[in-house]
Design an enzyme around this catalytic site. Structure first.
Site, PDB file in Angstrom:
ATOM      1  N   TYR A 109     -10.086 -11.065  -6.453  1.00  0.00           N
ATOM      2  CA  TYR A 109      -9.261 -11.203  -7.657  1.00  0.00           C
ATOM      3  C   TYR A 109      -9.641 -12.444  -8.455  1.00  0.00           C
ATOM      4  CZ  TYR A 109      -6.587  -7.567  -5.373  1.00  0.00           C
ATOM      5  OH  TYR A 109      -6.227  -6.389  -4.775  1.00  0.00           O
ATOM      6  N   ARG A 136      -0.738  -2.416  -6.666  1.00  0.00           N
ATOM      7  CA  ARG A 136      -1.011  -3.479  -5.679  1.00  0.00           C
ATOM      8  C   ARG A 136      -2.003  -4.481  -6.261  1.00  0.00           C
ATOM      9  NH1 ARG A 136      -1.191  -4.830  -0.106  1.00  0.00           N
ATOM     10  NH2 ARG A 136      -3.270  -5.321   0.692  1.00  0.00           N
ATOM     11  N   HIS A 158      -4.084  -9.426   3.880  1.00  0.00           N
ATOM     12  CA  HIS A 158      -5.528  -9.414   4.060  1.00  0.00           C
ATOM     13  C   HIS A 158      -5.902 -10.248   5.286  1.00  0.00           C
ATOM     14  CE1 HIS A 158      -6.406  -8.503  -0.473  1.00  0.00           C
ATOM     15  NE2 HIS A 158      -6.130  -7.410   0.226  1.00  0.00           N
ATOM     16  N   ARG A 190       0.864  -1.175   0.000  1.00  0.00           N
ATOM     17  CA  ARG A 190       0.000   0.000   0.000  1.00  0.00           C
ATOM     18  C   ARG A 190       0.899   1.222   0.000  1.00  0.00           C
ATOM     19  NH1 ARG A 190      -2.115  -3.536   3.984  1.00  0.00           N
ATOM     20  NH2 ARG A 190      -4.217  -4.319   3.502  1.00  0.00           N
ATOM     21  N   HIS A 207      -2.429   2.089  -5.788  1.00  0.00           N
ATOM     22  CA  HIS A 207      -3.195   0.891  -5.460  1.00  0.00           C
ATOM     23  C   HIS A 207      -3.436   0.029  -6.700  1.00  0.00           C
ATOM     24  CE1 HIS A 207      -4.689  -0.590  -1.678  1.00  0.00           C
ATOM     25  NE2 HIS A 207      -5.743  -1.115  -2.271  1.00  0.00           N
ATOM     26  N   LYS A 244      -2.783  -2.597   7.718  1.00  0.00           N
ATOM     27  CA  LYS A 244      -4.031  -2.207   8.356  1.00  0.00           C
ATOM     28  C   LYS A 244      -4.200  -2.953   9.678  1.00  0.00           C
ATOM     29  CE  LYS A 244      -6.774  -0.816   4.316  1.00  0.00           C
ATOM     30  NZ  LYS A 244      -8.013  -1.061   3.558  1.00  0.00           N
TER      31      LYS A 244
END
Length: 319
Positions: A295, A263, A286, A157, A260, A191
């Site tokens: 995806y 990414r 994630h 990110r 992004h 995150k």
């Protein structure tokens, strides 16, 4: 004569205290803080229009306000972010004894389809990564090339990228471990303040070494940041977006490129080549595999084999 845009009203002190808690203790990303700030402004406006004190809000109020936002054309994903912010605020108030229940629990945003993230084709991504920026300063050229390679080669990110330091320390949000030279690793804080380590592929290692050789001509002596601006201080996410947009135009790409997107390209190209969904989930950081499943749905293989053998930039191409 055009009238200047009205400045938003300042938030009440107790709401700003929660945002400060998120920034300092939870270390939320700046973009998330911006979205949550706007969500709190929506909450204040809704309560004032009702009118009702925020501490007296009930679930039926929240459902009505969410429906009103939907009727005003706010997208389901945006409403979900608003509700997440409200839910977090009332949870914090509950932890501090301000409220006895959370009125946002059980209130959900309207369902929306989950579109596939926009990714570059492999040819366009490699063309971008192979392009040499045209800045007159060789240090800036090396830095910009390193930025592209780390974004696409590691799936970072933009916030993780700009937070990287040259070396690790207890205070560092992230850093590059460049030793041994053939096993460089990026350690990042993602995150939810979750740390992960991502291997740096051959092409990215080459770009990183070229930048590190010239970094001292730009960076201030006491600057810990891996990537710095012309002023010698840590580069910002906004500056990265601007540079990436310019590089993509120089490379002749037919689409607007943002960090992004690289990414997304990293994840999409790994999945296309390998089929290892779990590996890509780990590389992206994630929390839920459902996020990675945006995806594609594919079989599982080994993480190291995926990165070394499948990613278009994992090994520098010969010839």
């Amino acid at each position: 004569m055009t009238q200047p845009a009205a400045q938003p009203q300042p938030l009440p002190d107790d709401l700003r205290a929660w945002l400060q808690h998120l920034e300092v203790e939870r270390r939320l990303a700046p973009r998330t803080l911006v979205l949550y700030t706007e969500a709190l402004r929506r909450l204040v406006r809704a309560a004032q229009a009702h009118p009702i004190e925020l501490l007296q809000v009930q679930s039926h109020h929240v459902r009505r306000w969410a429906a009103q936002l939907h009727g005003q054309g706010l997208a389901p994903r945006s409403i979900a972010i608003v509700l997440a912010a409200w839910r977090g605020l009332y949870r914090w108030w509950g932890d501090n004894g301000r409220v006895t229940h959370n009125p946002v629990v059980g209130v959900r945003a309207p369902k929306a389809g989950r579109p596939l993230p926009k990714a570059l084709s492999v040819d366009h991504a490699v063309a971008l990564a192979d392009h040499q920026p045209t800045d007159a300063d060789p240090a800036l050229r090396a830095r910009d090339h390193c930025i592209v390679e780390l974004l696409y080669g590691c799936g970072l990110r933009v916030g993780e990228l700009v937070a990287l330091d040259v070396r690790g320390s207890p205070q560092a949000a992230g850093w590059i471990d460049a030793e041994p030279a053939d096993e460089a690793t990026a350690h990042v804080l993602g995150k939810g303040s979750k740390r992960r380590s991502v291997p740096v592929g051959g092409a990215a290692r080459t770009a990183l070494a070229a930048w590190l050789a010239l970094r001292g001509t730009l960076a201030k002596p006491d600057e810990p940041a891996l990537l710095v601006s012309r002023r010698g201080t840590r580069i910002t996410a906004s500056q990265v977006r601007s540079r990436l947009k310019a590089i993509a135009l120089q490379a002749g790409l037919p689409v607007h490129v943002h960090p992004h997107m690289l990414r997304h390209s990293f994840a999409s190209h790994l999945l296309q080549s390998s089929g290892d969904l779990r590996a890509v989930q780990e590389l992206l950081g994630h929390a839920s595999i459902a996020t990675t499943q945006v995806y594609t749905r594919l079989d599982f293989q080994h993480l190291a084999q995926v990165y070394d053998a499948a990613h278009p930039r994992a090994r520098k191409r010969s010839g």
